[in-house]
Design a protein around this motif. Structure first.
Motif: not given
Length: 200
Positions: A14-18, A20-21, A58-60, A84-90
């Motif tokens: 819930i927190v992550s989806g919200t 991201v939005t 961090p949210f995605p 996704m971890a690699a994408a967000m870190a990069l």
């Protein structure tokens, strides 16, 4: 009283989806304003965009981790998480370095190393992660289609850098900055109703 694993997964979803939005749509709004006003590097809109991307990162990852925690489509979501971890870190490294070092020219102009890394993050790793997450929602048609659209459009954004027509990267932006936040909102709502017994 300790929170159960299912409750923790639900809350994370819930927190992550919200997140991201909200932050995703804020990024899109700032990007549109910056383009409309022809903001140059160092301008407030440009700086705001860098900050928003860092706050968003961090949210995605949290969203994919939550979906992984449901046990749905375990094979594909297991692979989605490191992508996704690699994408967000990069992307975090790229945008943090831009903020920290500053620039009088556009660091994301093409060709440049920061732009190439950001393309790899959003049009490569992010797109793959989202497409791998989609099978978890085969029973939720709207979410499933939006995730496929998001990942597909993000991948299609590679056409711009490959052809040298970088304006075509806007195709990818539609995937990660428009389709994905909408999908995330629906996933957050789905998590608000999710119970472990609903696993398939």
């Amino acid at each position: 009283m300790p929170r159960s694993p299912a409750s923790a997964v639900r809350l994370l979803g819930i927190v992550s989806g919200t997140g991201v939005t909200g932050l995703g749509l804020a990024c899109l709004l700032v990007l549109v304003i910056g383009l409309a006003t022809a903001a140059s590097p160092g301008a407030p809109w440009f700086t705001a965009m860098e900050v928003l991307v860092l706050l968003l990162a961090p949210f995605p990852l949290g969203l994919v981790a939550a979906v992984r925690g449901t046990g749905l489509a375990p094979g594909s979501t297991r692979l989605a998480l490191p992508c996704m971890a690699a994408a967000m870190a990069l992307t975090g490294v790229v945008h943090l370095s831009i903020l920290a070092l500053g620039s009088t020219s556009d660091p994301l102009a093409w060709p440049s190393l920061p732009h190439a890394l950001d393309v790899l993050a959003w049009n490569g790793l992010f797109a793959i992660a989202v497409l791998l997450m989609a099978p978890a929602f085969r029973g939720e048609a709207a979410i499933h289609r939006l995730l496929i659209a998001s990942g597909g459009l993000a991948l299609a954004g590679l056409i711009g850098p490959i052809t040298g027509l970088t304006a075509l990267r806007v195709i990818g932006v539609a995937g990660h900055a428009l389709a994905f936040p909408v999908a995330a909102a629906l996933i957050a709502r789905w998590f608000s109703r999710w119970r472990p017994a609903a696993r398939t």
